[in-house]
Design an enzyme around this catalytic site. Sequence first.
Site, short mmCIF file in Angstrom:
data_model
loop_
_atom_site.label_atom_id
_atom_site.label_comp_id
_atom_site.label_asym_id
_atom_site.label_seq_id
_atom_site.Cartn_x
_atom_site.Cartn_y
_atom_site.Cartn_z
N ASP A 10 88.29 81.59 69.30
CA ASP A 10 86.77 81.81 69.94
C ASP A 10 86.31 83.36 68.68
OD1 ASP A 10 84.30 82.50 71.06
OD2 ASP A 10 84.72 82.72 72.79
N HIS A 11 86.05 82.81 67.84
CA HIS A 11 85.32 83.47 67.27
C HIS A 11 83.91 84.60 67.22
CE1 HIS A 11 84.61 85.02 63.20
NE2 HIS A 11 84.41 83.34 61.98
N ARG A 12 83.52 84.74 68.78
CA ARG A 12 82.41 85.45 69.37
C ARG A 12 83.40 86.38 69.72
NH1 ARG A 12 80.61 82.92 74.95
NH2 ARG A 12 82.94 82.10 75.06
N PRO A 30 82.02 79.17 69.67
CA PRO A 30 82.42 78.63 69.04
C PRO A 30 83.89 78.91 68.50
CG PRO A 30 81.34 81.08 68.53
CD PRO A 30 81.98 79.87 70.20
N VAL A 38 86.91 87.14 68.14
CA VAL A 38 88.16 86.72 66.99
C VAL A 38 87.20 86.68 65.75
CG1 VAL A 38 90.74 86.35 66.13
CG2 VAL A 38 89.84 86.53 68.83
#
Length: 528
Positions: free
Chosen positions: A498-500, A322, A502
Amino acid sequence: MADVQHFRLPDVGEGLTEAEIVSWKVKPGDTVKTNDVIVEIETAKSLVELPSPFAGTVVELFVEEGATVPVGTPIIGIATGAAATGGSGTSAGSGAGDSLASAPVVEEPAGAPQEDLVPPIGTPGDEQAVEPGLIGGPAPGGRTSVLVGYGPRSTEAKRRPRKSTGGPSAEGRGAVQDAFSTPPSRPVAPFPPPAPVRPVPAAPTPGVSLPAVGQPAAPEDGPATVLAKPPVRKLAKDLRVDLRSLTPTGPGGTVSREDVEQAAGAAPLTVAGVPRPGPTGAGVPSRSGMGWGEGPREERVAIRSVRKATAQAVALSAFSAPHVTEFLDVDATATIELVERLRAAREFRDVRITPLAVLARALCLAVRRTPEVNASWDEAAGEIVYKRYVNLGIAAATPRGLMVPNVKDADRLSLRELATAISELATTAREGRSQPPELAGGTISITNVGVFGVDTGTPILPPGEAAILAFGQIRPRPWVVDGQVVPRQVTTLGLSFDHRLVDGEQGSRFLSDIGRLLEDPGYALAWT
């Protein structure tokens, strides 16, 4: 008697399963020594020159230039031994299974259909057969072991459709045998003869060969003596140009793209006097039937090499990680002044110092303050891997496509060492000499879109990385300093992460740290 050795396409590393034959450095009859370069291949990651493992005389080239073949495929036959003279290329003692080089040449009558078989790899009797259990060797179930992690590959011989130099004869239309090796015990019913069709004359077009309606079309590649690369053959097929009617002007007597385009001319294709659309197939013919620069209106190029690898990588990353992108305008006036002072300094006169090198150094310092941006997501293990080193990827636009080689342990390098490494890395990539180890193992990347006059972008993460920074152009803009609007050298940074791995707070802090270092490089003294 000379023995004919088969050199198979090797695995050049990084789990690559195929490669394209770019150019042959030898031809049949040439004498080669061990480690002489015989062919240049292109993988999804780099151009590689392959040396000969044998000394002797080249007997035959099994793969033409432009073809893509899997690892383990025989690509060249070399006659070795004391009796190797480079003459006939036939070895009586090479075994019955050596169908590529030792089989006797059989003269067939003119006009006879040619049968083309794809030889299996590691057939019985082949002197170069690989032992069971090794890559390229036999595996249970009549299959071949290939690269670890890619599974077995079928080794059954496949028969391609017969090629004919002309239309089918009356006898051939009476009984057409199954082209895929029907067992003899199974009767094959003949096809009924086709109904007679009255041919309709086609309007003559210089250099364009169109079959009359109801008549079989001549094969697009012509006889075996016509040499042309696959893209050129495809272009000739689209433009309905008979390769046999052309005079080759390319290297080695090959038909070039220019030969086909010149033969096609500028006149629109017609059938029975009715205008026919060009290669676009849109149904609306253009006035000239050609595209920009008098070239074809459409061109089809096989998806392979760097473009294929790039497409797979970005699609995997875009739909598995994501993405979040943030932007920051930065007053980089102090960075530009620093670069100018360093260029004039004696210690940096032989080094190409650029704002990109300063940005790379700033990124390495900021990573230590936000280690989450230098991590990877291990789905199989259910773990996040935090990396205490920086392999800094630098996206480079090359004639072969986008490549992202990386500087190993960039965080341990000084500004001078980092500038030198980036310059050498970019030069090697543009020349197509980047090796697979240089393209693997990156932890975080920079893409310098400013060199194209672009302010910023929303870059896609390289697979396995948590962040990538877009560096926009530095140009004069109005900026408020001490309550006054003054012209300053301003750039825009774009950070995708990467929102997973960060969160927004971590990504924002990392981007802000880089901006502070560009606005005031003196912060580097406080952070080291």
